[in-house]
Write an enzyme that holds these catalytic residues in place. Sequence first.
Site, PDB file in Angstrom:
ATOM      1  N   LYS A 115       0.498  -1.168  -0.030  1.00 56.82           N
ATOM      2  CA  LYS A 115       0.404   0.210   0.092  1.00 56.82           C
ATOM      3  C   LYS A 115       0.517   1.193   0.312  1.00 56.82           C
ATOM      4  O   LYS A 115       0.500   2.184  -0.573  1.00 56.82           O
ATOM      5  CB  LYS A 115      -0.536  -0.166   0.947  1.00 56.82           C
ATOM      6  N   LYS A 197      -6.594 -12.165  -8.600  1.00 60.64           N
ATOM      7  CA  LYS A 197      -6.907 -12.286  -8.199  1.00 60.64           C
ATOM      8  C   LYS A 197      -8.454 -11.394  -8.034  1.00 60.64           C
ATOM      9  O   LYS A 197      -7.668  -9.748  -8.642  1.00 60.64           O
ATOM     10  CB  LYS A 197      -6.766 -12.399  -6.276  1.00 60.64           C
ATOM     11  N   LYS A 200     -11.931  -4.978  -7.024  1.00 62.18           N
ATOM     12  CA  LYS A 200     -11.941  -3.802  -7.279  1.00 62.18           C
ATOM     13  C   LYS A 200     -11.508  -2.708  -8.079  1.00 62.18           C
ATOM     14  O   LYS A 200     -11.858  -2.389  -8.293  1.00 62.18           O
ATOM     15  CB  LYS A 200     -13.187  -3.350  -5.714  1.00 62.18           C
TER      16      LYS A 200
HETATM   17  P1  ATP Z   1      -8.914  -5.267  -3.447  1.00 67.64           P
HETATM   18  O1  ATP Z   1     -10.556  -5.778  -3.591  1.00 67.64           O
HETATM   19  O2  ATP Z   1      -8.808  -3.529  -3.164  1.00 67.64           O
HETATM   20  O3  ATP Z   1      -7.996  -6.440  -3.426  1.00 67.64           O
HETATM   21  P2  ATP Z   1     -10.204  -6.634  -1.401  1.00 67.64           P
HETATM   22  O4  ATP Z   1     -12.197  -6.540  -2.393  1.00 67.64           O
HETATM   23  O5  ATP Z   1      -9.385  -8.224  -1.190  1.00 67.64           O
HETATM   24  O6  ATP Z   1      -9.369  -5.997  -1.744  1.00 67.64           O
HETATM   25  P3  ATP Z   1     -10.598  -7.300   1.463  1.00 67.64           P
HETATM   26  O7  ATP Z   1     -10.874  -5.845   2.500  1.00 67.64           O
HETATM   27  O8  ATP Z   1      -8.484  -6.852   1.356  1.00 67.64           O
HETATM   28  O9  ATP Z   1     -11.022  -6.383  -0.565  1.00 67.64           O
HETATM   29  O10 ATP Z   1     -10.857  -8.169   1.207  1.00 67.64           O
HETATM   30  C1  ATP Z   1     -11.788  -8.824   2.432  1.00 67.64           C
HETATM   31  C2  ATP Z   1     -12.038 -10.355   2.707  1.00 67.64           C
HETATM   32  O11 ATP Z   1     -12.384 -11.056   1.245  1.00 67.64           O
HETATM   33  C3  ATP Z   1     -10.496 -10.612   2.695  1.00 67.64           C
HETATM   34  O12 ATP Z   1     -11.488 -11.832   3.402  1.00 67.64           O
HETATM   35  C4  ATP Z   1     -10.111 -11.316   1.551  1.00 67.64           C
HETATM   36  O13 ATP Z   1      -9.340 -12.542   2.103  1.00 67.64           O
HETATM   37  C5  ATP Z   1     -11.450 -11.917   0.429  1.00 67.64           C
HETATM   38  N1  ATP Z   1     -11.074 -12.041  -0.609  1.00 67.64           N
HETATM   39  C6  ATP Z   1     -10.818 -10.089  -1.129  1.00 67.64           C
HETATM   40  N2  ATP Z   1     -10.544 -10.955  -2.831  1.00 67.64           N
HETATM   41  C7  ATP Z   1     -10.811 -12.416  -3.208  1.00 67.64           C
HETATM   42  C8  ATP Z   1     -10.620 -13.531  -4.085  1.00 67.64           C
HETATM   43  N3  ATP Z   1     -10.501 -12.735  -4.987  1.00 67.64           N
HETATM   44  N4  ATP Z   1     -10.735 -15.057  -3.801  1.00 67.64           N
HETATM   45  C9  ATP Z   1     -11.457 -15.263  -2.363  1.00 67.64           C
HETATM   46  N5  ATP Z   1     -10.983 -14.230  -1.499  1.00 67.64           N
HETATM   47  C10 ATP Z   1     -10.623 -13.023  -1.513  1.00 67.64           C
END
Ligand code: ATP
Length: 333
Positions: A115, A197, A200
């Site tokens: 970050k 992965k 958003k």
């Molecule tokens: P960003 O979209 O910015 O990468 P994020 O969607 O990962 O952020 P977080 O708040 O970091 O948002 O994640 C919330 C929860 O969802 C965490 O427990 C994370 O491990 C899970 N998660 C996020 N993206 C995925 C994914 N693509 N597949 C499985 N689990 C996910």
Amino acid sequence: MEENKKRMLSGIQPSGDLHLGNYLGAIKNWAERVDDYECYYFMADMHTITVRQVPADLRKRSLNQLAQYIACGLDPEKNTLFLQSHVPAHAQLGWVLDCYTMFGELSRMTQFKDKSAKHKDNINAGLFTYPALMAADILLYQADYVPVGEDQKQHIELTRDIAQRFNSIYGDVFKIPEPLIAKTGARIYGLTTPNDKMSKSIPEGCVFIMDDPDTINRKFKKAVTDSDTENPVRFAPEEKPGVANLMNIYSTVTGKSFEEIEAEFAGKGYGAFKPAVAEAVIESLRPIREEAERLIKDKAYLEDVYRKGAERASYIANKTLRKVYKKVGFYQI
Ligand code: ATP
Ligand code: LTN
């Protein structure tokens, strides 16, 4: 709530709209465990301001996320749902734990490194001490398990180290928590970037929980696959990551095994497979979207939920905080 159940706690930052990765990787698993644990789930809004936010958007997303938690199956009667900033004990314990967390430990956190590289103009102290606040979130509730995605494991390990350090000085104050990482759906990849992965930050390959059916269909139509026409729908993650991701999504939402999916699409191409995956996702998200849309309009109900949630959470959190204040030597009123 029964006292003898093990405690489960987790949070998601309201930094954007919830997507299929959040749902399949995290929230769906939370909702399935409701009856076996005493559960606490919150909107990590205090963590969210470590990156600059538009205040009105943050406010709206926090409430929408609460509606979406409920719509995903987190019944507020069975789970304590709350906003982090409504429970001051998080900030209060966060400060104390800052004083028991080492500069070197925080410097090694990969989320901080990522970050701070992404937001070079705003490498603030909160971004650096974020894991100590996260440790406070968890330790306040004496949580046994913290269900998160793989990326959060390092933070939970640091939480355990901080708790053990504190306990070794003051006695058994904190329960040592364990991370709980889902076996299926733990990593959903982006539809247009099958090696990264779903996130958003790449919206065209990201299916949001609130997307309408047309949008979902369009996103799946553009999903990256390959030029295999011999035997296209088979599970080979190394060789065919896009197809493996679609199969994983299809399997997680329908409960079908990879063999069943291969049999279903034997002799058929992506022209048949992609719309079927889109349809399954649309149908599994439809009730969630409709319920969330209904709840978002019911501000009085949501207010009742977050007020009761904050009250229940504060009761537990304050018990731990009082103990900590006493242990470190703060003069009691
Ligand atoms: P960003 O979209 O910015 O990468 P994020 O969607 O990962 O952020 P977080 O708040 O970091 O948002 O994640 C919330 C929860 O969802 C965490 O427990 C994370 O491990 C899970 N998660 C996020 N993206 C995925 C994914 N693509 N597949 C499985 N689990 C996910
Ligand atoms: N750091 C997490 C969000 C988060 C969290 C927590 C998760 C904040 N506090 C406590 C579990 C327990 C994230 O970025 N996904």
